[in-house]
Design a protein around this motif. Structure first.
Motif, PDB file in Angstrom:
ATOM      1  N   PRO A  59      -1.188   4.232   4.196  1.00  0.00           N
ATOM      2  CA  PRO A  59      -0.122   5.215   3.971  1.00  0.00           C
ATOM      3  C   PRO A  59      -0.146   5.701   2.528  1.00  0.00           C
ATOM      4  CG  PRO A  59       0.784   2.996   4.099  1.00  0.00           C
ATOM      5  CD  PRO A  59      -0.660   2.885   4.481  1.00  0.00           C
ATOM      6  N   ILE A  60       0.231   6.926   2.313  1.00  0.00           N
ATOM      7  CA  ILE A  60       0.250   7.512   0.966  1.00  0.00           C
ATOM      8  C   ILE A  60       1.699   7.622   0.511  1.00  0.00           C
ATOM      9  CG2 ILE A  60      -0.228   9.578  -0.401  1.00  0.00           C
ATOM     10  CD1 ILE A  60      -2.654  10.068   1.417  1.00  0.00           C
ATOM     11  N   GLU A  61       2.033   6.826  -0.491  1.00  0.00           N
ATOM     12  CA  GLU A  61       3.370   6.838  -1.078  1.00  0.00           C
ATOM     13  C   GLU A  61       3.344   7.413  -2.495  1.00  0.00           C
ATOM     14  OE1 GLU A  61       6.044   6.099   0.473  1.00  0.00           O
ATOM     15  OE2 GLU A  61       5.577   4.681   2.093  1.00  0.00           O
ATOM     16  N   THR A  62       2.236   7.236  -3.208  1.00  0.00           N
ATOM     17  CA  THR A  62       2.082   7.707  -4.581  1.00  0.00           C
ATOM     18  C   THR A  62       0.699   8.322  -4.735  1.00  0.00           C
ATOM     19  OG1 THR A  62       1.060   5.673  -5.435  1.00  0.00           O
ATOM     20  CG2 THR A  62       3.484   5.743  -5.343  1.00  0.00           C
ATOM     21  N   PRO A  63       0.448   9.047  -5.827  1.00  0.00           N
ATOM     22  CA  PRO A  63      -0.893   9.588  -6.054  1.00  0.00           C
ATOM     23  C   PRO A  63      -1.966   8.502  -6.073  1.00  0.00           C
ATOM     24  CG  PRO A  63       0.680  10.642  -7.515  1.00  0.00           C
ATOM     25  CD  PRO A  63       1.418   9.537  -6.835  1.00  0.00           C
ATOM     26  N   GLU A  64      -1.609   7.317  -6.511  1.00  0.00           N
ATOM     27  CA  GLU A  64      -2.567   6.207  -6.564  1.00  0.00           C
ATOM     28  C   GLU A  64      -3.139   5.912  -5.181  1.00  0.00           C
ATOM     29  OE1 GLU A  64      -4.807   3.390  -8.652  1.00  0.00           O
ATOM     30  OE2 GLU A  64      -3.418   4.905  -9.434  1.00  0.00           O
ATOM     31  N   ASP A  65      -2.370   6.160  -4.151  1.00  0.00           N
ATOM     32  CA  ASP A  65      -2.835   5.883  -2.788  1.00  0.00           C
ATOM     33  C   ASP A  65      -3.889   6.871  -2.317  1.00  0.00           C
ATOM     34  OD1 ASP A  65      -1.055   3.700  -2.477  1.00  0.00           O
ATOM     35  OD2 ASP A  65       0.583   5.088  -1.998  1.00  0.00           O
ATOM     36  N   VAL A  66      -3.983   8.018  -2.987  1.00  0.00           N
ATOM     37  CA  VAL A  66      -4.995   9.018  -2.629  1.00  0.00           C
ATOM     38  C   VAL A  66      -6.336   8.681  -3.276  1.00  0.00           C
ATOM     39  CG1 VAL A  66      -5.577  11.484  -2.675  1.00  0.00           C
ATOM     40  CG2 VAL A  66      -3.189  10.767  -2.450  1.00  0.00           C
ATOM     41  N   LYS A  67      -6.267   7.997  -4.401  1.00  0.00           N
ATOM     42  CA  LYS A  67      -7.468   7.709  -5.167  1.00  0.00           C
ATOM     43  C   LYS A  67      -8.472   6.926  -4.323  1.00  0.00           C
ATOM     44  CE  LYS A  67      -6.808   6.867  -9.443  1.00  0.00           C
ATOM     45  NZ  LYS A  67      -6.433   6.246 -10.741  1.00  0.00           N
ATOM     46  N   GLY A  68      -9.711   7.400  -4.323  1.00  0.00           N
ATOM     47  CA  GLY A  68     -10.782   6.705  -3.614  1.00  0.00           C
ATOM     48  C   GLY A  68     -10.985   7.159  -2.186  1.00  0.00           C
ATOM     49  N   LEU A  69     -10.054   7.934  -1.632  1.00  0.00           N
ATOM     50  CA  LEU A  69     -10.224   8.430  -0.268  1.00  0.00           C
ATOM     51  C   LEU A  69     -11.251   9.557  -0.241  1.00  0.00           C
ATOM     52  CD1 LEU A  69      -6.527   8.670   0.990  1.00  0.00           C
ATOM     53  CD2 LEU A  69      -8.203   6.903   1.568  1.00  0.00           C
ATOM     54  N   LYS A  70     -12.039   9.603   0.819  1.00  0.00           N
ATOM     55  CA  LYS A  70     -12.955  10.709   1.034  1.00  0.00           C
ATOM     56  C   LYS A  70     -12.330  11.620   2.078  1.00  0.00           C
ATOM     57  CE  LYS A  70     -17.758  11.964   1.970  1.00  0.00           C
ATOM     58  NZ  LYS A  70     -19.135  11.473   2.282  1.00  0.00           N
ATOM     59  N   LEU A  71     -11.996  12.842   1.658  1.00  0.00           N
ATOM     60  CA  LEU A  71     -11.219  13.743   2.498  1.00  0.00           C
ATOM     61  C   LEU A  71     -11.987  15.031   2.792  1.00  0.00           C
ATOM     62  CD1 LEU A  71      -7.771  13.384   0.688  1.00  0.00           C
ATOM     63  CD2 LEU A  71      -8.559  12.163   2.731  1.00  0.00           C
ATOM     64  N   ARG A  72     -11.941  15.436   4.048  1.00  0.00           N
ATOM     65  CA  ARG A  72     -12.540  16.715   4.430  1.00  0.00           C
ATOM     66  C   ARG A  72     -11.629  17.844   3.991  1.00  0.00           C
ATOM     67  NH1 ARG A  72     -10.713  21.460   7.289  1.00  0.00           N
ATOM     68  NH2 ARG A  72     -12.611  22.664   7.742  1.00  0.00           N
TER      69      ARG A  72
ATOM     70  N   GLY B 256     -10.296  11.021   5.916  1.00  0.00           N
ATOM     71  CA  GLY B 256      -9.176  11.836   6.330  1.00  0.00           C
ATOM     72  C   GLY B 256      -9.419  13.305   6.071  1.00  0.00           C
ATOM     73  N   GLN B 257      -8.351  14.082   6.121  1.00  0.00           N
ATOM     74  CA  GLN B 257      -8.433  15.525   5.970  1.00  0.00           C
ATOM     75  C   GLN B 257      -7.061  16.044   5.566  1.00  0.00           C
ATOM     76  OE1 GLN B 257      -7.113  18.145   8.646  1.00  0.00           O
ATOM     77  NE2 GLN B 257      -5.628  16.441   8.622  1.00  0.00           N
ATOM     78  N   GLU B 258      -6.948  17.350   5.415  1.00  0.00           N
ATOM     79  CA  GLU B 258      -5.651  17.952   5.101  1.00  0.00           C
ATOM     80  C   GLU B 258      -5.540  19.275   5.841  1.00  0.00           C
ATOM     81  OE1 GLU B 258      -5.288  20.944   2.717  1.00  0.00           O
ATOM     82  OE2 GLU B 258      -7.280  21.065   3.611  1.00  0.00           O
ATOM     83  N   ASN B 259      -4.331  19.568   6.319  1.00  0.00           N
ATOM     84  CA  ASN B 259      -4.071  20.785   7.076  1.00  0.00           C
ATOM     85  C   ASN B 259      -2.562  20.954   7.233  1.00  0.00           C
ATOM     86  OD1 ASN B 259      -5.996  22.728   8.302  1.00  0.00           O
ATOM     87  ND2 ASN B 259      -7.091  20.880   8.916  1.00  0.00           N
ATOM     88  N   PRO B 260      -2.103  22.128   7.644  1.00  0.00           N
ATOM     89  CA  PRO B 260      -0.688  22.270   7.999  1.00  0.00           C
ATOM     90  C   PRO B 260      -0.330  21.418   9.208  1.00  0.00           C
ATOM     91  CG  PRO B 260      -1.684  24.415   7.592  1.00  0.00           C
ATOM     92  CD  PRO B 260      -2.802  23.422   7.637  1.00  0.00           C
ATOM     93  N   ILE B 261       0.943  21.113   9.353  1.00  0.00           N
ATOM     94  CA  ILE B 261       1.417  20.284  10.465  1.00  0.00           C
ATOM     95  C   ILE B 261       0.998  20.873  11.805  1.00  0.00           C
ATOM     96  CG2 ILE B 261       3.478  19.483  11.688  1.00  0.00           C
ATOM     97  CD1 ILE B 261       2.870  17.922   9.143  1.00  0.00           C
ATOM     98  N   SER B 262       1.116  22.195  11.952  1.00  0.00           N
ATOM     99  CA  SER B 262       0.802  22.812  13.241  1.00  0.00           C
ATOM    100  C   SER B 262      -0.644  22.581  13.646  1.00  0.00           C
ATOM    101  CB  SER B 262       1.091  24.315  13.193  1.00  0.00           C
ATOM    102  OG  SER B 262       0.346  24.945  12.165  1.00  0.00           O
ATOM    103  N   VAL B 263      -1.552  22.560  12.681  1.00  0.00           N
ATOM    104  CA  VAL B 263      -2.971  22.313  12.993  1.00  0.00           C
ATOM    105  C   VAL B 263      -3.165  20.850  13.376  1.00  0.00           C
ATOM    106  CG1 VAL B 263      -5.319  22.310  12.069  1.00  0.00           C
ATOM    107  CG2 VAL B 263      -3.739  24.170  11.486  1.00  0.00           C
ATOM    108  N   ILE B 264      -2.575  19.962  12.616  1.00  0.00           N
ATOM    109  CA  ILE B 264      -2.689  18.528  12.917  1.00  0.00           C
ATOM    110  C   ILE B 264      -2.172  18.243  14.323  1.00  0.00           C
ATOM    111  CG2 ILE B 264      -1.876  16.226  12.239  1.00  0.00           C
ATOM    112  CD1 ILE B 264      -1.650  17.398   9.347  1.00  0.00           C
ATOM    113  N   TYR B 265      -1.073  18.907  14.683  1.00  0.00           N
ATOM    114  CA  TYR B 265      -0.451  18.694  15.996  1.00  0.00           C
ATOM    115  C   TYR B 265      -1.242  19.355  17.119  1.00  0.00           C
ATOM    116  CZ  TYR B 265       2.928  19.167  19.799  1.00  0.00           C
ATOM    117  OH  TYR B 265       3.548  19.150  21.018  1.00  0.00           O
TER     118      TYR B 265
END
Length: 323
Positions: free
Chosen positions: A154-167, A204-213
Protein backbone atom coordinates in the motif's frame (compact mmCIF):
# COMPACT_ATOMS: atom_id res chain seq x y z
CA UNK A 1 -34.98 9.24 -46.33
CA UNK A 2 -35.18 6.53 -43.70
CA UNK A 3 -32.12 6.46 -41.42
CA UNK A 4 -31.38 4.51 -38.29
CA UNK A 5 -28.59 4.41 -35.73
CA UNK A 6 -27.00 1.00 -35.18
CA UNK A 7 -24.04 -0.66 -33.49
CA UNK A 8 -22.24 -3.59 -35.07
CA UNK A 9 -19.33 -5.12 -33.19
CA UNK A 10 -17.11 -2.32 -31.98
CA UNK A 11 -18.11 0.09 -34.72
CA UNK A 12 -21.10 2.39 -34.17
CA UNK A 13 -22.49 4.17 -37.18
CA UNK A 14 -25.51 5.56 -38.94
CA UNK A 15 -26.88 4.03 -42.14
CA UNK A 16 -29.62 4.97 -44.57
CA UNK A 17 -31.91 3.13 -46.95
CA UNK A 18 -31.30 5.78 -49.58
CA UNK A 19 -28.21 7.77 -50.46
CA UNK A 20 -28.28 11.54 -50.67
CA UNK A 21 -25.79 13.48 -52.74
CA UNK A 22 -25.30 15.71 -49.70
CA UNK A 23 -24.65 12.87 -47.28
CA UNK A 24 -21.40 13.18 -45.30
CA UNK A 25 -19.79 10.38 -43.29
CA UNK A 26 -17.31 11.41 -40.60
CA UNK A 27 -14.98 8.79 -39.10
CA UNK A 28 -14.22 9.27 -35.40
CA UNK A 29 -11.65 7.16 -33.53
CA UNK A 30 -10.78 7.03 -29.84
CA UNK A 31 -9.08 4.84 -27.25
CA UNK A 32 -11.79 4.41 -24.57
CA UNK A 33 -13.40 1.05 -23.85
CA UNK A 34 -16.95 0.58 -25.08
CA UNK A 35 -18.21 0.60 -21.47
CA UNK A 36 -16.30 3.80 -20.66
CA UNK A 37 -18.12 7.17 -20.38
CA UNK A 38 -15.93 8.42 -23.22
CA UNK A 39 -17.56 6.02 -25.64
CA UNK A 40 -21.01 6.73 -24.22
CA UNK A 41 -20.41 10.44 -24.88
CA UNK A 42 -19.22 9.64 -28.40
CA UNK A 43 -22.40 7.65 -29.03
CA UNK A 44 -24.51 10.58 -27.84
CA UNK A 45 -22.53 12.95 -30.08
CA UNK A 46 -22.96 10.73 -33.14
CA UNK A 47 -26.66 10.20 -32.65
CA UNK A 48 -27.46 13.85 -31.96
CA UNK A 49 -25.44 15.12 -34.92
CA UNK A 50 -27.32 12.73 -37.19
CA UNK A 51 -30.69 13.81 -35.84
CA UNK A 52 -30.00 17.53 -35.90
CA UNK A 53 -28.61 17.48 -39.45
CA UNK A 54 -31.61 15.47 -40.68
CA UNK A 55 -29.21 12.59 -41.35
CA UNK A 56 -27.05 14.59 -43.74
CA UNK A 57 -24.07 13.81 -41.48
CA UNK A 58 -23.39 10.33 -40.13
CA UNK A 59 -20.62 9.56 -37.67
CA UNK A 60 -18.79 6.24 -37.67
CA UNK A 61 -17.23 5.42 -34.29
CA UNK A 62 -14.10 3.32 -33.86
CA UNK A 63 -13.52 2.86 -30.10
CA UNK A 64 -10.91 1.01 -28.04
CA UNK A 65 -7.97 1.68 -30.37
CA UNK A 66 -9.63 -0.16 -33.24
CA UNK A 67 -7.77 1.99 -35.78
CA UNK A 68 -4.42 1.85 -34.02
CA UNK A 69 -2.69 3.27 -30.97
CA UNK A 70 -3.62 6.78 -29.77
CA UNK A 71 -0.60 8.42 -31.50
CA UNK A 72 -1.45 6.59 -34.72
CA UNK A 73 -5.09 7.68 -34.55
CA UNK A 74 -4.10 11.30 -33.99
CA UNK A 75 -1.65 11.23 -36.90
CA UNK A 76 -4.40 9.80 -39.10
CA UNK A 77 -6.63 12.69 -38.06
CA UNK A 78 -3.97 15.27 -38.88
CA UNK A 79 -3.58 13.64 -42.30
CA UNK A 80 -7.36 13.49 -42.82
CA UNK A 81 -7.57 9.69 -43.01
CA UNK A 82 -9.73 9.90 -39.86
CA UNK A 83 -11.94 12.96 -39.46
CA UNK A 84 -12.21 13.22 -35.67
CA UNK A 85 -10.27 11.99 -32.68
CA UNK A 86 -10.24 12.16 -28.87
CA UNK A 87 -6.56 12.34 -27.88
CA UNK A 88 -5.31 13.55 -24.52
CA UNK A 89 -3.17 16.64 -24.03
CA UNK A 90 -0.19 14.31 -23.90
CA UNK A 91 -0.83 13.30 -27.50
CA UNK A 92 -1.51 16.83 -28.70
CA UNK A 93 1.68 18.25 -27.22
CA UNK A 94 3.58 16.49 -30.02
CA UNK A 95 1.98 19.09 -32.30
CA UNK A 96 1.52 22.07 -29.95
CA UNK A 97 3.80 22.10 -26.92
CA UNK A 98 1.44 24.29 -24.92
CA UNK A 99 -0.94 21.33 -24.49
CA UNK A 100 1.71 19.58 -22.41
CA UNK A 101 1.37 22.12 -19.61
CA UNK A 102 -2.01 20.66 -18.58
CA UNK A 103 -0.30 17.51 -17.34
CA UNK A 104 2.06 19.36 -15.00
CA UNK A 105 2.14 17.22 -11.83
CA UNK A 106 -0.39 18.34 -9.21
CA UNK A 107 -1.39 21.41 -11.25
CA UNK A 108 -5.11 21.27 -10.37
CA UNK A 109 -6.83 20.95 -7.01
CA UNK A 110 -10.20 19.86 -8.40
CA UNK A 111 -12.17 18.93 -11.49
CA UNK A 112 -13.91 22.30 -11.28
CA UNK A 113 -10.63 24.20 -11.48
CA UNK A 114 -9.42 22.07 -14.40
CA UNK A 115 -12.65 22.64 -16.32
CA UNK A 116 -12.59 26.40 -15.70
CA UNK A 117 -9.03 26.72 -16.99
CA UNK A 118 -9.37 24.38 -19.97
CA UNK A 119 -12.65 25.85 -21.20
CA UNK A 120 -11.56 29.44 -20.63
CA UNK A 121 -8.13 31.01 -21.04
CA UNK A 122 -6.42 27.76 -22.04
CA UNK A 123 -8.85 27.16 -24.92
CA UNK A 124 -8.35 30.70 -26.24
CA UNK A 125 -4.59 30.22 -26.03
CA UNK A 126 -4.14 26.87 -27.75
CA UNK A 127 -6.99 26.66 -30.29
CA UNK A 128 -5.34 28.97 -32.86
CA UNK A 129 -2.04 27.14 -32.46
CA UNK A 130 -3.72 23.81 -33.11
CA UNK A 131 -5.36 25.04 -36.30
CA UNK A 132 -1.93 25.78 -37.72
CA UNK A 133 -1.22 22.05 -37.31
CA UNK A 134 -4.32 21.00 -39.24
CA UNK A 135 -6.72 20.38 -36.35
CA UNK A 136 -9.71 22.28 -34.96
CA UNK A 137 -10.34 22.12 -31.22
CA UNK A 138 -14.04 21.44 -30.63
CA UNK A 139 -14.17 20.95 -26.86
CA UNK A 140 -12.48 19.42 -23.84
CA UNK A 141 -14.06 16.18 -22.65
CA UNK A 142 -12.91 14.23 -19.58
CA UNK A 143 -10.50 11.49 -18.53
CA UNK A 144 -9.58 12.33 -14.99
CA UNK A 145 -6.99 12.50 -12.26
CA UNK A 146 -4.51 9.65 -12.42
CA UNK A 147 -3.73 7.24 -9.57
CA UNK A 148 -1.15 4.54 -8.84
CA UNK A 149 -1.81 0.82 -8.49
CA UNK A 150 0.75 -1.84 -7.62
CA UNK A 151 1.21 -5.37 -6.34
CA UNK A 152 3.95 -4.79 -3.77
CA UNK A 153 2.55 -2.66 -0.94
CA UNK A 154 0.00 0.00 0.00
CA UNK A 155 1.14 3.56 -0.68
CA UNK A 156 0.74 5.88 2.29
CA UNK A 157 3.75 8.19 1.75
CA UNK A 158 6.13 9.02 -1.11
CA UNK A 159 8.61 6.60 0.47
CA UNK A 160 6.26 3.76 -0.44
CA UNK A 161 6.59 4.61 -4.14
CA UNK A 162 10.36 4.45 -4.06
CA UNK A 163 11.74 1.37 -5.79
CA UNK A 164 8.53 0.41 -7.58
CA UNK A 165 8.70 -0.28 -11.30
CA UNK A 166 5.62 1.32 -12.83
CA UNK A 167 4.22 1.24 -16.35
CA UNK A 168 3.39 4.63 -17.85
CA UNK A 169 2.32 5.90 -21.25
CA UNK A 170 5.10 7.78 -23.06
CA UNK A 171 4.11 11.22 -21.74
CA UNK A 172 7.10 12.84 -20.05
CA UNK A 173 4.92 14.57 -17.46
CA UNK A 174 3.77 11.27 -15.96
CA UNK A 175 7.25 9.75 -16.13
CA UNK A 176 8.73 12.81 -14.42
CA UNK A 177 6.17 12.75 -11.60
CA UNK A 178 6.73 9.09 -10.75
CA UNK A 179 10.51 9.28 -11.05
CA UNK A 180 10.51 12.28 -8.71
CA UNK A 181 8.87 9.95 -6.17
CA UNK A 182 11.65 7.40 -6.60
CA UNK A 183 9.93 4.93 -8.93
CA UNK A 184 11.42 3.56 -12.13
CA UNK A 185 9.21 3.62 -15.19
CA UNK A 186 8.62 1.48 -18.25
CA UNK A 187 6.71 2.64 -21.31
CA UNK A 188 4.50 -0.28 -22.34
CA UNK A 189 1.57 0.01 -24.76
CA UNK A 190 -1.78 -0.25 -23.03
CA UNK A 191 -2.93 -3.43 -24.83
CA UNK A 192 0.19 -5.16 -23.48
CA UNK A 193 -0.31 -3.89 -19.92
CA UNK A 194 -2.41 -6.77 -18.50
CA UNK A 195 0.16 -9.30 -19.64
CA UNK A 196 3.03 -7.19 -18.27
CA UNK A 197 1.29 -6.97 -14.89
CA UNK A 198 0.42 -10.66 -14.88
CA UNK A 199 4.00 -11.69 -15.65
CA UNK A 200 5.55 -9.24 -13.17
CA UNK A 201 7.37 -7.24 -15.83
CA UNK A 202 6.29 -4.19 -13.84
CA UNK A 203 5.03 -3.86 -10.26
CA UNK A 204 2.21 -1.51 -11.14
CA UNK A 205 0.85 1.27 -13.31
CA UNK A 206 -1.10 4.52 -13.13
CA UNK A 207 -4.37 5.59 -14.74
CA UNK A 208 -7.67 7.33 -13.96
CA UNK A 209 -10.14 5.39 -11.82
CA UNK A 210 -12.45 4.78 -14.79
CA UNK A 211 -9.67 3.02 -16.71
CA UNK A 212 -8.64 0.91 -13.73
CA UNK A 213 -12.28 -0.09 -13.25
CA UNK A 214 -13.47 -0.62 -16.82
CA UNK A 215 -10.37 -2.57 -17.84
CA UNK A 216 -10.49 -4.70 -14.65
CA UNK A 217 -6.92 -3.93 -13.65
CA UNK A 218 -7.86 -5.16 -10.17
CA UNK A 219 -7.43 -8.65 -11.64
CA UNK A 220 -3.69 -7.97 -11.67
CA UNK A 221 -3.21 -5.36 -8.89
CA UNK A 222 -3.77 -5.51 -5.13
CA UNK A 223 -3.24 -1.87 -4.12
CA UNK A 224 -4.71 1.43 -5.31
CA UNK A 225 -3.42 4.77 -4.02
CA UNK A 226 -5.50 7.88 -4.76
CA UNK A 227 -2.53 10.07 -5.68
CA UNK A 228 -4.11 12.43 -8.25
CA UNK A 229 -0.60 13.10 -9.51
CA UNK A 230 -1.56 14.22 -13.03
CA UNK A 231 -4.81 15.41 -14.61
CA UNK A 232 -5.65 15.06 -18.27
CA UNK A 233 -8.70 14.80 -20.46
CA UNK A 234 -9.82 13.55 -23.83
CA UNK A 235 -9.86 16.44 -26.30
CA UNK A 236 -12.32 16.46 -29.19
CA UNK A 237 -10.56 17.53 -32.38
CA UNK A 238 -11.51 17.47 -36.06
CA UNK A 239 -9.35 17.65 -39.17
CA UNK A 240 -9.28 21.26 -40.36
CA UNK A 241 -9.94 20.43 -44.02
CA UNK A 242 -12.95 18.38 -42.96
CA UNK A 243 -14.15 21.24 -40.78
CA UNK A 244 -13.74 23.79 -43.56
CA UNK A 245 -15.76 21.59 -45.92
CA UNK A 246 -18.84 21.82 -43.67
CA UNK A 247 -21.47 24.51 -43.84
CA UNK A 248 -21.66 27.06 -41.05
CA UNK A 249 -24.88 25.44 -39.81
CA UNK A 250 -23.24 21.99 -39.74
CA UNK A 251 -20.24 23.40 -37.90
CA UNK A 252 -22.53 24.96 -35.29
CA UNK A 253 -24.34 21.68 -34.71
CA UNK A 254 -21.11 19.70 -34.40
CA UNK A 255 -19.62 22.24 -31.98
CA UNK A 256 -22.76 22.34 -29.84
CA UNK A 257 -23.05 18.57 -29.70
CA UNK A 258 -19.36 18.24 -28.86
CA UNK A 259 -19.90 20.55 -25.89
CA UNK A 260 -23.00 18.59 -24.87
CA UNK A 261 -21.02 15.33 -25.01
CA UNK A 262 -18.29 16.94 -22.93
CA UNK A 263 -20.79 17.94 -20.24
CA UNK A 264 -22.29 14.46 -20.24
CA UNK A 265 -18.91 12.74 -19.92
CA UNK A 266 -17.66 15.06 -17.21
CA UNK A 267 -20.77 14.50 -15.13
CA UNK A 268 -20.57 10.74 -15.64
CA UNK A 269 -16.88 10.45 -14.73
CA UNK A 270 -17.23 12.53 -11.57
CA UNK A 271 -20.44 10.79 -10.51
CA UNK A 272 -19.10 7.31 -11.12
CA UNK A 273 -15.69 7.63 -9.47
CA UNK A 274 -16.89 7.02 -5.91
CA UNK A 275 -18.99 4.07 -7.06
CA UNK A 276 -16.08 2.63 -9.02
CA UNK A 277 -13.68 2.99 -6.07
CA UNK A 278 -16.22 1.20 -3.87
CA UNK A 279 -16.56 -1.54 -6.47
CA UNK A 280 -12.78 -1.94 -6.70
CA UNK A 281 -12.69 -2.37 -2.92
CA UNK A 282 -15.38 -5.04 -3.20
CA UNK A 283 -13.26 -6.76 -5.82
CA UNK A 284 -10.46 -6.98 -3.27
CA UNK A 285 -8.28 -3.93 -3.89
CA UNK A 286 -6.82 -2.16 -0.86
CA UNK A 287 -7.35 1.58 -1.33
CA UNK A 288 -5.28 4.27 0.40
CA UNK A 289 -5.65 8.06 0.46
CA UNK A 290 -2.17 9.45 1.17
CA UNK A 291 -1.43 13.00 2.28
CA UNK A 292 -0.77 14.60 -1.12
CA UNK A 293 1.08 17.59 0.32
CA UNK A 294 4.02 15.25 0.96
CA UNK A 295 4.02 14.28 -2.71
CA UNK A 296 3.76 17.87 -3.94
CA UNK A 297 6.88 18.80 -1.96
CA UNK A 298 8.93 16.44 -4.15
CA UNK A 299 7.69 17.74 -7.51
CA UNK A 300 10.29 20.44 -8.09
CA UNK A 301 12.48 18.31 -10.38
CA UNK A 302 9.43 16.94 -12.22
CA UNK A 303 8.02 20.39 -12.91
CA UNK A 304 11.42 21.56 -14.11
CA UNK A 305 11.49 18.65 -16.59
CA UNK A 306 8.01 19.54 -17.79
CA UNK A 307 8.95 23.21 -18.22
CA UNK A 308 11.97 22.19 -20.28
CA UNK A 309 9.76 19.91 -22.39
CA UNK A 310 6.98 22.43 -23.09
CA UNK A 311 9.05 25.61 -22.98
CA UNK A 312 9.47 27.97 -20.06
CA UNK A 313 7.30 30.67 -21.66
CA UNK A 314 4.47 28.17 -22.14
CA UNK A 315 4.78 27.03 -18.55
CA UNK A 316 4.62 30.58 -17.21
CA UNK A 317 1.54 31.32 -19.31
CA UNK A 318 -0.21 28.19 -18.06
CA UNK A 319 0.64 28.83 -14.39
CA UNK A 320 -0.93 32.27 -14.70
CA UNK A 321 -4.25 30.56 -15.54
CA UNK A 322 -4.29 28.69 -12.21
CA UNK A 323 -5.84 29.91 -8.99
Amino acid sequence: MNYKYIITGTCAFIISSTVSAQEITLRMAHFAAETHPGHEAALQFAENVSQRTNNEISVELYPANELGSPPEQLEQTVLGVVDMNLPTQGGLDKYVKAFGTVMTPFAFDSYEEAHRVLDGPFYDWVAPQLESQGLVLLSNWEYGFRHITNNERPIETPEDVKGLKLRTPPELQIVAALEALGASTAQISFPELPNALNQGVVDGQENPISVIYHYNLNDFQDHLALTRHVYNSMVHVINKNTWDSLTQEQQTIIKEESLAASAMMREAVMAQEEEEIAALKERGMQVTEPDLSLFVELMGPARARVAEHVGQDNMETFLNFLD
